[in-house]
Scaffold this motif. Structure first.
Motif, mmCIF file in Angstrom:
data_model
loop_
_atom_site.group_PDB
_atom_site.id
_atom_site.type_symbol
_atom_site.label_atom_id
_atom_site.label_comp_id
_atom_site.label_asym_id
_atom_site.label_seq_id
_atom_site.Cartn_x
_atom_site.Cartn_y
_atom_site.Cartn_z
ATOM 1 N N GLY A 21 -28.076 50.489 34.458
ATOM 2 C CA GLY A 21 -29.432 49.971 34.468
ATOM 3 C C GLY A 21 -29.598 48.566 33.933
ATOM 4 N N PHE A 22 -30.590 47.883 34.492
ATOM 5 C CA PHE A 22 -31.096 46.618 33.975
ATOM 6 C C PHE A 22 -32.475 46.905 33.392
ATOM 7 N N LYS A 23 -32.831 46.231 32.300
ATOM 8 C CA LYS A 23 -34.142 46.434 31.686
ATOM 9 C C LYS A 23 -35.149 45.421 32.214
ATOM 10 N N MET A 24 -36.372 45.915 32.382
ATOM 11 C CA MET A 24 -37.480 45.058 32.778
ATOM 12 C C MET A 24 -37.845 44.160 31.585
ATOM 13 N N LYS A 25 -38.386 42.997 31.873
ATOM 14 C CA LYS A 25 -38.752 42.044 30.807
ATOM 15 C C LYS A 25 -39.756 42.659 29.825
ATOM 16 N N GLU A 26 -40.747 43.369 30.374
ATOM 17 C CA GLU A 26 -41.748 44.053 29.559
ATOM 18 C C GLU A 26 -41.961 45.440 30.114
ATOM 19 N N ALA A 27 -42.126 46.407 29.231
ATOM 20 C CA ALA A 27 -42.341 47.793 29.655
ATOM 21 C C ALA A 27 -43.672 47.925 30.394
ATOM 22 N N LEU A 28 -43.689 48.782 31.407
ATOM 23 C CA LEU A 28 -44.928 49.056 32.136
ATOM 24 C C LEU A 28 -45.917 49.777 31.225
ATOM 25 N N PRO A 29 -47.219 49.581 31.418
ATOM 26 C CA PRO A 29 -48.231 50.250 30.586
ATOM 27 C C PRO A 29 -48.141 51.784 30.670
ATOM 28 N N GLU A 30 -47.716 52.312 31.820
ATOM 29 C CA GLU A 30 -47.636 53.765 32.006
ATOM 30 C C GLU A 30 -46.513 54.409 31.195
ATOM 31 N N CYS A 31 -45.620 53.623 30.648
ATOM 32 C CA CYS A 31 -44.461 54.164 29.925
ATOM 33 C C CYS A 31 -44.860 54.973 28.702
#
Length: 178
Positions: free
Chosen positions: A145-155
């Protein structure tokens, strides 16, 4: 009578020989061939594991390297491989690498918003030998996996449903993720 007992003995030897060859999966005319398969995903929650919000990454680049356990020299290096539209890759390998540690590694993500390799899942170990008891030529690597720059609000909601503590707020809440 002697001919029938010779025939039975010959038949028995052929059956035993075929059974041993099948059981050990060896074929002297074919070299060892393996197909390493896996998937690359975007960790949209930045938690270093897949959730229902994780997304496959099309066009991600991975590579397979095998290193000798004794001296660390490379015994195999694949070409760079791209993932398909669903984030899957397939690497074909010829040869037996019993004395090597083989790892599929993340190289590059085409997504600018999701290109930071996860610490835990940046490499996946695969065993590439016929002497490991696995009869299939297909070897499955753990998803990378690669991480997104910022977590989605739904997380926050998804992780709460999974039984994890709430994510730290951007302002620096002291709540920890287990």
């Amino acid at each position: 009578m002697a001919k029938s007992s010779e025939f039975v003995l010959l038949f028995f030897l052929v059956c035993i020989s075929s059974s041993l060859s099948f059981a050990y999966g060896k074929n002297a005319t074919d070299p060892s061939k393996f197909i390493v398969v896996g998937r690359v995903y975007c960790d949209t929650c930045r938690v270093e594991f897949e959730t229902k919000l994780s997304q496959p990454i099309s066009g991600a680049t991975v590579m397979l390297d095998c290193k000798n356990r004794t001296d660390g020299s490379y015994t195999y290096r694949s070409l760079l491989m791209l993932t398909d539209n669903n984030g899957y890759y397939k690497i074909e390998v010829e040869g037996d690498y019993e004395e090597s540690d083989c790892d599929v590694s993340l190289v590059k993500s085409p997504r600018a918003d999701c290109n930071e390799p996860t610490e835990v899942w940046r490499k996946a170990r695969v065993v590439l030998t016929t002497d490991d008891g696995v009869s299939s030529e297909i070897r499955f690597a753990n998803n990378l996996g690669f991480k997104m720059k910022e977590a989605l609000p739904e997380c926050k909601q998804v992780l709460t449903e999974m039984g994890y503590y709430e994510l730290r707020d951007e302002v620096g809440d002291d709540k920890d993720i287990p």
